[in-house]
Design an enzyme around this catalytic site. Structure first.
Site, PDB file in Angstrom:
ATOM      1  N   HIS A   8       0.410  -0.846  -0.568  1.00 22.80           N
ATOM      2  CA  HIS A   8       0.223   0.085  -0.024  1.00 22.80           C
ATOM      3  C   HIS A   8       1.124   1.158  -0.421  1.00 22.80           C
ATOM      4  O   HIS A   8       0.141   2.055  -0.252  1.00 22.80           O
ATOM      5  CB  HIS A   8      -1.036   0.356   1.489  1.00 22.80           C
ATOM      6  CG  HIS A   8      -0.106  -0.390   2.662  1.00 22.80           C
ATOM      7  ND1 HIS A   8       0.304  -1.691   2.672  1.00 22.80           N
ATOM      8  CD2 HIS A   8       0.350   0.812   3.810  1.00 22.80           C
ATOM      9  CE1 HIS A   8       0.623  -1.616   3.929  1.00 22.80           C
ATOM     10  NE2 HIS A   8       0.470  -0.438   4.777  1.00 22.80           N
ATOM     11  N   THR A  65       9.291   3.024   1.628  1.00 23.97           N
ATOM     12  CA  THR A  65      10.737   3.795   1.504  1.00 23.97           C
ATOM     13  C   THR A  65      11.299   2.663   0.537  1.00 23.97           C
ATOM     14  O   THR A  65      12.260   2.609   0.161  1.00 23.97           O
ATOM     15  CB  THR A  65      11.613   3.749   2.531  1.00 23.97           C
ATOM     16  OG1 THR A  65      10.931   1.550   3.628  1.00 23.97           O
ATOM     17  CG2 THR A  65      10.802   4.393   4.007  1.00 23.97           C
ATOM     18  N   GLY A  66      11.274   1.667  -0.263  1.00 23.17           N
ATOM     19  CA  GLY A  66      11.423   0.623  -0.831  1.00 23.17           C
ATOM     20  C   GLY A  66      12.410  -0.650  -0.038  1.00 23.17           C
ATOM     21  O   GLY A  66      13.044  -1.739  -0.233  1.00 23.17           O
ATOM     22  N   ILE A  67      12.806  -0.096   1.082  1.00 25.30           N
ATOM     23  CA  ILE A  67      13.671  -1.329   2.282  1.00 25.30           C
ATOM     24  C   ILE A  67      13.649  -2.204   2.119  1.00 25.30           C
ATOM     25  O   ILE A  67      13.968  -3.099   1.838  1.00 25.30           O
ATOM     26  CB  ILE A  67      14.043  -0.052   3.081  1.00 25.30           C
ATOM     27  CG1 ILE A  67      14.899   1.081   2.916  1.00 25.30           C
ATOM     28  CG2 ILE A  67      14.919  -0.813   4.453  1.00 25.30           C
ATOM     29  CD1 ILE A  67      14.979   1.995   4.392  1.00 25.30           C
ATOM     30  N   GLY A  68      12.196  -2.069   2.718  1.00 26.26           N
ATOM     31  CA  GLY A  68      11.602  -3.634   3.089  1.00 26.26           C
ATOM     32  C   GLY A  68      11.335  -4.589   1.629  1.00 26.26           C
ATOM     33  O   GLY A  68      11.706  -5.341   2.191  1.00 26.26           O
ATOM     34  N   MET A  69      10.904  -4.054   1.518  1.00 26.87           N
ATOM     35  CA  MET A  69      11.140  -4.909  -0.448  1.00 26.87           C
ATOM     36  C   MET A  69      11.784  -5.481  -0.652  1.00 26.87           C
ATOM     37  O   MET A  69      12.248  -6.434  -1.313  1.00 26.87           O
ATOM     38  CB  MET A  69      10.412  -4.083  -1.438  1.00 26.87           C
ATOM     39  CG  MET A  69       9.297  -4.150  -0.867  1.00 26.87           C
ATOM     40  SD  MET A  69       7.860  -5.334  -1.492  1.00 26.87           S
ATOM     41  CE  MET A  69       6.439  -4.572  -1.783  1.00 26.87           C
ATOM     42  N   HIS A  96      27.624  -3.253 -12.970  1.00 27.53           N
ATOM     43  CA  HIS A  96      28.394  -4.763 -11.672  1.00 27.53           C
ATOM     44  C   HIS A  96      27.385  -5.310 -11.470  1.00 27.53           C
ATOM     45  O   HIS A  96      28.052  -6.658 -11.260  1.00 27.53           O
ATOM     46  CB  HIS A  96      28.998  -2.995 -11.284  1.00 27.53           C
ATOM     47  CG  HIS A  96      29.995  -2.053 -11.570  1.00 27.53           C
ATOM     48  ND1 HIS A  96      30.453  -1.209 -11.194  1.00 27.53           N
ATOM     49  CD2 HIS A  96      30.014  -1.962 -13.404  1.00 27.53           C
ATOM     50  CE1 HIS A  96      31.362  -0.452 -12.004  1.00 27.53           C
ATOM     51  NE2 HIS A  96      30.926  -1.014 -13.356  1.00 27.53           N
TER      52      HIS A  96
HETATM   53  C1  RB5 Z   1       4.017   0.245   4.803  1.00 26.05           C
HETATM   54  O1  RB5 Z   1       3.798   1.281   6.154  1.00 26.05           O
HETATM   55  C2  RB5 Z   1       5.442   0.625   5.198  1.00 26.05           C
HETATM   56  O2  RB5 Z   1       6.133   0.168   6.413  1.00 26.05           O
HETATM   57  C3  RB5 Z   1       6.252  -0.440   3.989  1.00 26.05           C
HETATM   58  O3  RB5 Z   1       5.740   0.249   2.787  1.00 26.05           O
HETATM   59  C4  RB5 Z   1       7.673   0.220   3.537  1.00 26.05           C
HETATM   60  O4  RB5 Z   1       8.135   1.387   3.819  1.00 26.05           O
HETATM   61  C5  RB5 Z   1       8.544  -1.125   4.053  1.00 26.05           C
HETATM   62  O5  RB5 Z   1       9.936  -0.945   4.373  1.00 26.05           O
END
Ligand code: RB5
Length: 144
Positions: A8, A65-69, A96
């Protein structure tokens, strides 16, 4: 054919990119979500497994943030996911690192910058340089 997915937090940017890719003539399959609250690891897993199965050449994952993914995607052996917030990183991620997944932050990137990052990621080939191949092989070894 590439795949794109988000949670989301990345939904709005994913929708923008789905339209952008279609306008660019890039075949991209939208694997969700539909904007409802979901858990990003579920979508990272869905997309990465499909990339590894050969259904898609590469993938794009978007969360807040792209971090979790990127953390989730890089847990899956064979996935080299690169979280990019600039075009130089996107270029190097392909040249690379032969990154097979691009991660983006929907709440951290403007949509025009995100489009440029996607263009760079999609248009840059892996160098196939000897040293880079050697390093990627060492990453594979870490998975053992
Ligand atoms: C969801 O609120 C948020 O935590 C997720 O989208 C992401 O930023 C996690 O790394």
């Amino acid at each position: 054919m590439i795949a794109i997915a988000s949670d989301h937090g990345g939904y709005a940017l994913k929708q923008t990119l789905v339209e952008y890719l279609a306008a660019r003539g890039v075949q991209a399959e939208d694997l969700g979500c539909g904007g409802e609250p979901v858990d990003y690891p579920d979508y990272a897993e869905k997309l990465c497994r499909a990339v590894l199965a050969g259904q898609y050449e590469r993938g794009i994952l978007v969360c807040g943030t792209g971090i979790g993914m990127s953390i989730a995607a890089n847990k899956i052996h064979g996935i080299r996911a690169a979280l990019c917030a600039d075009c130089y990183s996107a270029e190097m991620a392909r040249q690379h690192n032969d990154a097979n997944v691009l991660c983006l932050g929907g709440r951290t990137l403007g949509s025009e910058l995100a489009k440029k990052i996607v263009d760079t990621y999609l248009d840059t080939p892996f160098s196939h340089g000897e040293h880079h191949c050697q390093r990627i092989a060492k990453i594979k070894d870490l998975e053992e």
